[in-house]
Design an enzyme around this catalytic site. Sequence first.
Site, PDB file in Angstrom:
ATOM      1  N   SER A  63       0.738  -0.917  -0.219  1.00 33.08           N
ATOM      2  CA  SER A  63      -0.492  -0.475  -0.250  1.00 33.08           C
ATOM      3  C   SER A  63       1.102   1.463  -0.055  1.00 33.08           C
ATOM      4  O   SER A  63       1.862   1.583   0.491  1.00 33.08           O
ATOM      5  CB  SER A  63      -0.880   0.025   1.026  1.00 33.08           C
ATOM      6  OG  SER A  63      -1.356   1.143   1.102  1.00 33.08           O
TER       7      SER A  63
ATOM      8  N   TYR B 157      -1.931  -0.723  10.414  1.00 34.93           N
ATOM      9  CA  TYR B 157      -2.139  -0.686   8.855  1.00 34.93           C
ATOM     10  C   TYR B 157      -0.565  -0.551   8.438  1.00 34.93           C
ATOM     11  O   TYR B 157      -0.163  -1.508   7.463  1.00 34.93           O
ATOM     12  CB  TYR B 157      -3.199  -0.139   8.694  1.00 34.93           C
ATOM     13  CG  TYR B 157      -3.414  -0.537   7.099  1.00 34.93           C
ATOM     14  CD1 TYR B 157      -3.956  -1.436   6.088  1.00 34.93           C
ATOM     15  CD2 TYR B 157      -3.192   0.632   6.127  1.00 34.93           C
ATOM     16  CE1 TYR B 157      -4.152  -1.749   5.101  1.00 34.93           C
ATOM     17  CE2 TYR B 157      -2.780   0.376   4.943  1.00 34.93           C
ATOM     18  CZ  TYR B 157      -3.672  -1.009   3.895  1.00 34.93           C
ATOM     19  OH  TYR B 157      -4.107  -1.248   2.566  1.00 34.93           O
TER      20      TYR B 157
END
Length: 277
Positions: free
Chosen positions: A169, A182
Amino acid sequence: MTLLDPTTHEHPGRVEGARMAVDHPDLRDKVAVITGAGRGMGARFAAALARRGVRVLGADLDESLMGEAAAAIALEHDGLAGAGEVVGTGVDVRDRDAQQRVADLAVERFGRLDLWINNAGIFPEAPAADIPVSQIQATLAINVEGVLYGAQAAASAMAPGGSIVNMASVAAVRVRRGRAAYCSSKAAVAHLTECLAVEYGDLGIRVNAIAPGFVDTEMTRWVQDDPPALAKALDSIPLHRIGSPEEVVGPMLFLLSDSARYVTGHILAVDGGSRHV
């Protein structure tokens, strides 16, 4: 190879992506495993590969949902010459043995294993000071250990020429408030990808990662439904729009295909340039 123009603006900052007419004929008849394929980007990847003649084993924690997704893809491709079969199964990516069983099932069902996408992941939220033990443990177990175990299972069954793609990501290199668990997990995925590429290169297996930014999926719905948050997000994206899932499919196909046969250990950002802002 041709690309359809993906941009038709029907919502401020959002793009409804036209299907990318990208054809990699070398992918036809190959066998792929995709984790987290019951919904979202995983289901998109399964449909895109099957449409190009890849035989797909989709694995998801929710086996029933995975079965529904496989059936929906079969219906979508009904009558499409050369479409590959999609088969569903269950898996908990935190379980190393379960991932190995998925690899073994792919070989048992289709006779080989060529491609593996480590897509399963979670997107937790909490201020850094309040992250509970359960959240950080679950995030690292699913987002990082799950990638490692998937890669280990894939490599055990692949011949030289195999390709593994992990889902990282843009959060691996950009801080997002409330997403420390995350972001740190995706930073680990990015570096793990590079480590695996070095070691699995000895086996002739390539390992790369996709690093999406703001893409129109369930994970970014909270941004799109909050006008101030959406405006702030668009200001951080040089292309000033949210990406469509189809705009992640094209780069994924590239990394899996022979077009990228000398590409390994690469983290390909698909983020509209947001990592630079």
